[in-house]
Design a protein around this motif. Structure first.
Motif, PDB file in Angstrom:
ATOM      1  N   PHE A  31      14.118  41.712  11.559  1.00 15.35           N
ATOM      2  CA  PHE A  31      13.045  42.753  12.198  1.00 15.35           C
ATOM      3  C   PHE A  31      13.236  42.441  13.753  1.00 15.35           C
ATOM      4  N   ASN A  32      13.662  41.669  14.277  1.00 14.35           N
ATOM      5  CA  ASN A  32      13.525  41.428  15.724  1.00 14.35           C
ATOM      6  C   ASN A  32      14.853  42.265  16.462  1.00 14.35           C
ATOM      7  N   ARG A  33      14.325  43.381  17.161  1.00 17.18           N
ATOM      8  CA  ARG A  33      15.137  44.298  17.683  1.00 17.18           C
ATOM      9  C   ARG A  33      15.143  44.010  19.129  1.00 17.18           C
ATOM     10  N   GLY A  34      14.673  43.067  19.695  1.00 18.07           N
ATOM     11  CA  GLY A  34      14.520  43.020  21.273  1.00 18.07           C
ATOM     12  C   GLY A  34      13.017  43.034  21.538  1.00 18.07           C
ATOM     13  N   TRP A  35      12.516  42.419  22.591  1.00 19.40           N
ATOM     14  CA  TRP A  35      11.302  42.312  22.618  1.00 19.40           C
ATOM     15  C   TRP A  35      10.401  43.567  23.201  1.00 19.40           C
ATOM     16  N   ILE A  36      11.050  44.437  23.828  1.00 16.75           N
ATOM     17  CA  ILE A  36      10.750  45.812  24.120  1.00 16.75           C
ATOM     18  C   ILE A  36      10.214  46.537  22.939  1.00 16.75           C
ATOM     19  N   ALA A  37      11.297  46.657  22.221  1.00 10.87           N
ATOM     20  CA  ALA A  37      11.260  47.490  20.791  1.00 10.87           C
ATOM     21  C   ALA A  37      10.171  46.826  19.905  1.00 10.87           C
ATOM     22  N   PRO A  58      11.281  48.894  10.571  1.00 10.49           N
ATOM     23  CA  PRO A  58      12.413  49.052  11.160  1.00 10.49           C
ATOM     24  C   PRO A  58      13.084  47.836  11.531  1.00 10.49           C
ATOM     25  N   ILE A  59      14.601  47.724  11.353  1.00 10.60           N
ATOM     26  CA  ILE A  59      15.210  46.523  11.425  1.00 10.60           C
ATOM     27  C   ILE A  59      16.439  46.574  12.465  1.00 10.60           C
ATOM     28  N   ALA A  60      16.888  45.461  12.681  1.00  8.93           N
ATOM     29  CA  ALA A  60      18.307  45.427  13.657  1.00  8.93           C
ATOM     30  C   ALA A  60      19.239  46.397  12.888  1.00  8.93           C
ATOM     31  N   PRO A  61      20.271  46.713  13.790  1.00  3.41           N
ATOM     32  CA  PRO A  61      21.251  47.805  13.484  1.00  3.41           C
ATOM     33  C   PRO A  61      21.717  47.744  11.956  1.00  3.41           C
ATOM     34  N   LEU A  62      21.694  48.622  11.393  1.00  5.42           N
ATOM     35  CA  LEU A  62      22.184  48.533   9.700  1.00  5.42           C
ATOM     36  C   LEU A  62      23.709  48.332   9.638  1.00  5.42           C
ATOM     37  N   CYS A  63      23.873  47.322   8.686  1.00  5.60           N
ATOM     38  CA  CYS A  63      24.994  46.967   8.492  1.00  5.60           C
ATOM     39  C   CYS A  63      25.692  47.443   7.187  1.00  5.60           C
ATOM     40  N   THR A  64      26.747  48.333   7.449  1.00  6.25           N
ATOM     41  CA  THR A  64      27.273  48.781   6.156  1.00  6.25           C
ATOM     42  C   THR A  64      28.863  48.694   5.990  1.00  6.25           C
ATOM     43  N   PHE A  65      29.432  48.787   4.986  1.00 10.07           N
ATOM     44  CA  PHE A  65      30.755  48.671   4.703  1.00 10.07           C
ATOM     45  C   PHE A  65      31.691  49.448   5.722  1.00 10.07           C
ATOM     46  N   ALA A  66      31.058  50.535   6.349  1.00  8.13           N
ATOM     47  CA  ALA A  66      31.937  51.156   7.174  1.00  8.13           C
ATOM     48  C   ALA A  66      31.789  50.571   8.623  1.00  8.13           C
ATOM     49  N   ASP A  67      30.916  49.729   8.801  1.00 10.65           N
ATOM     50  CA  ASP A  67      30.929  48.864  10.209  1.00 10.65           C
ATOM     51  C   ASP A  67      31.753  47.737   9.970  1.00 10.65           C
ATOM     52  N   ILE A  68      32.254  47.410   8.950  1.00  8.21           N
ATOM     53  CA  ILE A  68      33.260  46.179   9.016  1.00  8.21           C
ATOM     54  C   ILE A  68      34.789  46.487   9.252  1.00  8.21           C
ATOM     55  N   GLU A  69      35.187  46.008   9.951  1.00  4.45           N
ATOM     56  CA  GLU A  69      36.767  46.362  10.230  1.00  4.45           C
ATOM     57  C   GLU A  69      37.743  45.204   9.864  1.00  4.45           C
TER      58      GLU A  69
END
Length: 347
Positions: free
Chosen positions: A251-257, A285-296
């Protein structure tokens, strides 16, 4: 049919006694919390003569009453706003998400209802609390999703009020000490007792509130709760992830967010309004979503990354994984363990 009452366990008896004490002491604690800043305002306005000019005196009077009213409003909001869990069905799972830490399908063993993520069951309130931070005896309520902002502002305004009172008390004390009439000759005995008792109780209390304010500031900057910080072992002092922490703070998205979300994206952040979010504590809201499409996967012979298929052979990520499992099976083969009261022999 006779109803046979089940004997209480030692833990349930202890929780029952704590609940009983909390209900009995709650009104007294609330009265005491309101009384102390009220005494400070009375002393500052009707007893302390700081010999200020008209402009400075008007500014001081405005600040005293403004901070006092904001502190009392924040305190009222923190007491009255509840953080009960919504009575609805669990959200449909997001099949794109592969983060194993983010699970939102848990059930509360005490309530026997869906327990949204970041919610916890409070034994004092006997219900689940959304984004529970802690149960606070000073407000006779749980600090959670909807009233955490009010509680945080209460600690802020109480800290500012304590600084104001300390400054006024110091200036007036210095004036009495330097006066030719003598220190104890300018006011009644009741005033000195009243002043001493108020300061004796106020300073330790406000010192605690000051450190509580600093601690919750770090929690706000990292988007953590007290329970999550204690459970995960996150290093909030450095405002970063502790490499030895037990889990990752998604849930840590940066201190401003984090700060913007905590105050509900409002320009009136200094007002202790109830935080009402669109999802109402069912998701966050969480940190950027990690999906299978994000893995290379990368092939050095090709030079460029290629996107894998939706079906991934997880065993290929670590070729030694199967060897480790085989070694562990051989090591513990024939060992006996007790699970749920039954003895099991490992094959």
């Amino acid at each position: 049919m006779l109803h046979i009452k089940q004997p209480q366990t030692q833990k349930s008896k202890r929780v029952s006694k704590m609940n009983q004490f909390s209900k009995q002491a709650g009104p007294f604690i609330i009265f005491f919390t309101i009384l102390m800043p009220t005494n400070c305002v009375i002393l500052e306005q009707y007893y302390f003569d700081l010999k200020l000019d008209n402009v400075s005196q008007n500014i001081q009077n405005f600040m005293i009453y403004f901070v006092y009213m904001m502190a009392m409003w924040s305190y009222y909001q923190a007491i009255t706003i509840k953080n009960t869990t919504p009575q609805r069905a669990p959200l449909p799972p997001d099949n794109r998400r592969i983060d194993p830490i983010y699970k939102n399908n848990a059930a509360c063993a005490s309530c026997n209802k869906w327990k949204p993520i970041r919610a916890h069951h409070c034994s004092m309130c006997n219900q689940c609390t959304l984004k529970m931070d802690h149960h606070c005896p000073w407000i006779h309520n749980c600090v959670g999703l909807r009233n955490h902002r009010a509680f945080y502002l209460f600690t802020l305004y109480m800290t500012i009020g304590a600084i104001q009172y300390s400054w006024a008390s110091y200036v007036y004390f210095k004036d009495l000490y330097r006066n030719d009439k003598g220190f104890f000759q300018q006011q009644s005995s009741f005033f000195y007792f009243y002043w001493f008792f108020t300061s004796l109780v106020l300073y330790p209390t406000c010192a605690m509130l000051f450190f509580l304010f600093l601690y919750h500031t770090l929690l706000v900057l990292t988007n953590l709760t007290t329970l999550e910080q204690m459970k995960n072992g996150s290093n909030i002092i450095c405002c970063c992830q502790n490499p030895t922490s037990k889990s990752i703070n998604l849930f840590n998205r940066g201190w401003i967010a984090n700060v913007a979300w905590f105050f509900n994206y409002s320009y009136l952040w200094f007002l202790p309004f109830q935080n009402i979010y669109e999802t109402d504590g069912t998701s966050y809201p969480i940190a950027p979503l990690c999906t299978f499409a994000d893995i290379e996967t990368f092939d050095l012979s090709m030079g460029d990354g290629i996107s894998p298929n939706t079906q991934i052979d997880l065993e290929q990520f670590d070729p030694k994984f199967l060897d480790y499992i085989a070694t562990a099976k051989e090591k513990y083969k024939g060992k006996k363990v007790i699970l749920n009261g039954k003895e099991i022999v490992l094959a």
